[in-house]
Scaffold this motif. Structure first.
Motif, PDB file in Angstrom:
ATOM      1  N   LEU A 165       0.856  -1.179   0.000  1.00 44.26           N
ATOM      2  CA  LEU A 165       0.000   0.000   0.000  1.00 44.26           C
ATOM      3  C   LEU A 165       0.893   1.230   0.000  1.00 44.26           C
ATOM      4  CD1 LEU A 165      -2.726   1.508   0.292  1.00 44.26           C
ATOM      5  CD2 LEU A 165      -2.462   1.224   2.792  1.00 44.26           C
ATOM      6  N   VAL A 166       0.735   2.069  -1.010  1.00 38.13           N
ATOM      7  CA  VAL A 166       1.500   3.309  -1.100  1.00 38.13           C
ATOM      8  C   VAL A 166       0.875   4.322  -0.147  1.00 38.13           C
ATOM      9  CG1 VAL A 166       2.291   5.163  -2.621  1.00 38.13           C
ATOM     10  CG2 VAL A 166       2.102   2.815  -3.501  1.00 38.13           C
ATOM     11  N   ILE A 167       1.720   4.924   0.722  1.00 39.25           N
ATOM     12  CA  ILE A 167       1.200   5.850   1.734  1.00 39.25           C
ATOM     13  C   ILE A 167       1.679   7.289   1.539  1.00 39.25           C
ATOM     14  CG2 ILE A 167       0.826   4.081   3.485  1.00 39.25           C
ATOM     15  CD1 ILE A 167       3.525   4.994   4.767  1.00 39.25           C
ATOM     16  N   GLY A 168       2.671   7.496   0.683  1.00 33.92           N
ATOM     17  CA  GLY A 168       3.151   8.859   0.465  1.00 33.92           C
ATOM     18  C   GLY A 168       4.296   8.874  -0.529  1.00 33.92           C
ATOM     19  N   ARG A 169       4.641  10.066  -0.969  1.00 34.29           N
ATOM     20  CA  ARG A 169       5.703  10.232  -1.960  1.00 34.29           C
ATOM     21  C   ARG A 169       7.008  10.580  -1.260  1.00 34.29           C
ATOM     22  NH1 ARG A 169       6.341   9.555  -6.723  1.00 34.29           N
ATOM     23  NH2 ARG A 169       4.154   9.233  -7.132  1.00 34.29           N
ATOM     24  N   HIS A 170       8.098   9.918  -1.691  1.00 31.65           N
ATOM     25  CA  HIS A 170       9.440  10.223  -1.198  1.00 31.65           C
ATOM     26  C   HIS A 170      10.101  11.279  -2.086  1.00 31.65           C
ATOM     27  CE1 HIS A 170      13.852   9.471  -0.971  1.00 31.65           C
ATOM     28  NE2 HIS A 170      13.593   9.472   0.310  1.00 31.65           N
ATOM     29  N   ASP A 171      10.059  11.042  -3.403  1.00 32.91           N
ATOM     30  CA  ASP A 171      10.588  11.991  -4.384  1.00 32.91           C
ATOM     31  C   ASP A 171       9.914  11.694  -5.722  1.00 32.91           C
ATOM     32  OD1 ASP A 171      11.970   9.776  -5.536  1.00 32.91           O
ATOM     33  OD2 ASP A 171      13.785  10.230  -4.407  1.00 32.91           O
ATOM     34  N   ASP A 172      10.449  12.218  -6.822  1.00 33.95           N
ATOM     35  CA  ASP A 172       9.828  12.026  -8.135  1.00 33.95           C
ATOM     36  C   ASP A 172       9.796  10.572  -8.586  1.00 33.95           C
ATOM     37  OD1 ASP A 172       9.366  14.711  -8.297  1.00 33.95           O
ATOM     38  OD2 ASP A 172      11.031  15.130  -9.668  1.00 33.95           O
ATOM     39  N   LYS A 173      10.718   9.754  -8.064  1.00 34.95           N
ATOM     40  CA  LYS A 173      10.823   8.374  -8.534  1.00 34.95           C
ATOM     41  C   LYS A 173      10.395   7.334  -7.515  1.00 34.95           C
ATOM     42  CE  LYS A 173      14.495   9.400 -11.759  1.00 34.95           C
ATOM     43  NZ  LYS A 173      15.831   9.100 -12.209  1.00 34.95           N
ATOM     44  N   ARG A 174      10.374   7.673  -6.238  1.00 41.55           N
ATOM     45  CA  ARG A 174      10.097   6.682  -5.199  1.00 41.55           C
ATOM     46  C   ARG A 174       8.937   7.109  -4.304  1.00 41.55           C
ATOM     47  NH1 ARG A 174      13.601   2.517  -4.525  1.00 41.55           N
ATOM     48  NH2 ARG A 174      15.607   2.693  -5.536  1.00 41.55           N
ATOM     49  N   VAL A 175       8.239   6.066  -3.809  1.00 44.54           N
ATOM     50  CA  VAL A 175       7.144   6.275  -2.867  1.00 44.54           C
ATOM     51  C   VAL A 175       7.394   5.438  -1.621  1.00 44.54           C
ATOM     52  CG1 VAL A 175       5.415   6.843  -4.622  1.00 44.54           C
ATOM     53  CG2 VAL A 175       5.747   4.442  -3.952  1.00 44.54           C
ATOM     54  N   TYR A 176       6.770   5.850  -0.520  1.00 47.66           N
ATOM     55  CA  TYR A 176       6.783   5.066   0.707  1.00 47.66           C
ATOM     56  C   TYR A 176       5.619   4.074   0.646  1.00 47.66           C
ATOM     57  CZ  TYR A 176       9.795   8.675   2.771  1.00 47.66           C
ATOM     58  OH  TYR A 176      10.818   9.543   3.040  1.00 47.66           O
ATOM     59  N   ALA A 177       5.845   2.873   1.151  1.00 50.22           N
ATOM     60  CA  ALA A 177       4.792   1.859   1.133  1.00 50.22           C
ATOM     61  C   ALA A 177       4.925   0.936   2.337  1.00 50.22           C
ATOM     62  CB  ALA A 177       4.874   1.040  -0.159  1.00 50.22           C
ATOM     63  N   VAL A 178       3.810   0.277   2.665  1.00 45.51           N
ATOM     64  CA  VAL A 178       3.772  -0.771   3.683  1.00 45.51           C
ATOM     65  C   VAL A 178       3.204  -2.023   3.017  1.00 45.51           C
ATOM     66  CG1 VAL A 178       3.668   0.717   5.729  1.00 45.51           C
ATOM     67  CG2 VAL A 178       1.562   0.194   4.507  1.00 45.51           C
ATOM     68  N   LYS A 179       3.711  -3.191   3.415  1.00 44.74           N
ATOM     69  CA  LYS A 179       3.326  -4.415   2.715  1.00 44.74           C
ATOM     70  C   LYS A 179       2.025  -5.002   3.243  1.00 44.74           C
ATOM     71  CE  LYS A 179       5.974  -7.655   5.502  1.00 44.74           C
ATOM     72  NZ  LYS A 179       7.077  -8.591   5.567  1.00 44.74           N
ATOM     73  N   LEU A 180       1.366  -5.742   2.359  1.00 43.22           N
ATOM     74  CA  LEU A 180       0.162  -6.481   2.701  1.00 43.22           C
ATOM     75  C   LEU A 180       0.502  -7.958   2.812  1.00 43.22           C
ATOM     76  CD1 LEU A 180      -1.017  -3.811   1.508  1.00 43.22           C
ATOM     77  CD2 LEU A 180      -2.908  -5.184   0.655  1.00 43.22           C
ATOM     78  N   THR A 181      -0.268  -8.657   3.611  1.00 40.54           N
ATOM     79  CA  THR A 181      -0.133 -10.102   3.739  1.00 40.54           C
ATOM     80  C   THR A 181      -1.519 -10.714   3.856  1.00 40.54           C
ATOM     81  OG1 THR A 181       0.835 -11.916   5.033  1.00 40.54           O
ATOM     82  CG2 THR A 181       0.149  -9.967   6.265  1.00 40.54           C
ATOM     83  N   SER A 182      -1.651 -11.946   3.386  1.00 38.57           N
ATOM     84  CA  SER A 182      -2.921 -12.665   3.545  1.00 38.57           C
ATOM     85  C   SER A 182      -2.860 -13.607   4.741  1.00 38.57           C
ATOM     86  CB  SER A 182      -3.260 -13.441   2.267  1.00 38.57           C
ATOM     87  OG  SER A 182      -2.229 -14.356   1.977  1.00 38.57           O
ATOM     88  N   THR A 183      -1.728 -13.652   5.422  1.00 34.24           N
ATOM     89  CA  THR A 183      -1.615 -14.452   6.648  1.00 34.24           C
ATOM     90  C   THR A 183      -2.339 -13.711   7.760  1.00 34.24           C
ATOM     91  OG1 THR A 183       0.535 -15.279   5.942  1.00 34.24           O
ATOM     92  CG2 THR A 183       0.004 -15.477   8.279  1.00 34.24           C
TER      93      THR A 183
END
Length: 170
Positions: free
Chosen positions: A84-102
Motif C-alpha cells: 500500500l503506497v502511503i506517500g511520496r518520497h521523491d519524483d521516482k520513489r514512494v513510501y509503502a507498507v506491505k500487505l499479507t494474507s496471513t
C-alpha cells in the motif's frame, strides 16, 4: 564422479524442497537502482501520509501496487507481493507498507483490511505497519487497486499514532 552417501543425497533433496522460494517474475523491484528496499521508518518531519490515487501506471498514495519485496532477513531472497503506497518520497520513489494474507488478528503491528481486488483469490489482507519500504516507480510490477478512503484512513491513523507522520495534502 564421486559417490555420495544416501544421507547426503537425501539431505540435498530435502534441502531443495524446503528452501524458501523466490517468485521469478520479470525482475521489477529486485535489484539495482529500481529495487524495492526496506528502510527505517522516517522521522515525523520526513513523511506526510497522503491519499492521491490516480490510475496512471505510476504508484500513487492510496493505491495497492505489486512489487518484489525483500524478506526481513535481507539476504537477497524475497517475493512478489502487494504493498500500500502511503506517500511520496521523491519524483521516482514512494513510501509503502506491505500487505499479507496471513491472519494477524489482534496483532498490534497489523491493520485488518478485509478482502479486495489486489488478491485474485479474495482472501482477507492485513497491512504490516511495522515495516516501511521505498518503491521505485520502475520497480512496480502493476497497479492492483485503489484502496477506498475509509480503509486508507484507518491505516493512516495507526501510522500517525505510531510514527507521528502528518496526514493530509502534500
Amino acid at each position: 564422479m564421486k559417490r555420495r552417501g544416501i544421507l547426503s543425497a537425501v539431505a540435498g533433496v530435502v534441502g531443495r524442497l524446503v528452501r524458501p522460494r523466490t517468485v521469478a517474475g520479470t525482475g521489477e523491484g529486485r535489484s539495482g537502482a529500481t529495487a524495492t528496499v526496506e528502510i527505517a521508518p522516517p522521522r515525523a518531519s520526513e513523511l506526510r501520509i497522503t491519499y492521491a490515487p490516480h490510475k496512471d501506471g505510476d504508484p500513487d498514495a492510496g493505491e495497492v501496487v505489486w512489487t518484489w519485496v525483500p524478506f526481513q532477513e535481507n539476504d537477497g531472497r524475497g517475493k512478489d507481493r502487494p504493498v500500500l503506497v502511503i506517500g511520496r518520497h521523491d519524483d521516482k520513489r514512494v513510501y509503502a507498507v506491505k500487505l499479507t494474507s496471513t491472519s494477524h488478528q489482534g496483532d498490534r503491528d497489523y491493520v485488518a483490511l478485509g478482502s479486495g481486488p489486489w488478491d485474485s483469490r479474495g482472501r482477507p489482507s492485513w497491512v504490516d505497519v511495522d515495516q516501511v519500504y521505498l518503491v521505485h516507480r520502475e520497480g512496480m510490477r502493476r497497479e492492483a487497486a485503489v484502496l477506498d478512503l475509509d480503509r486508507f484512513v484507518r491505516v493512516a491513523d495507526v501510522l500517525h499514532r505510531r510514527f507521528g507522520w502528518s496526514v493530509g495534502e502534500a
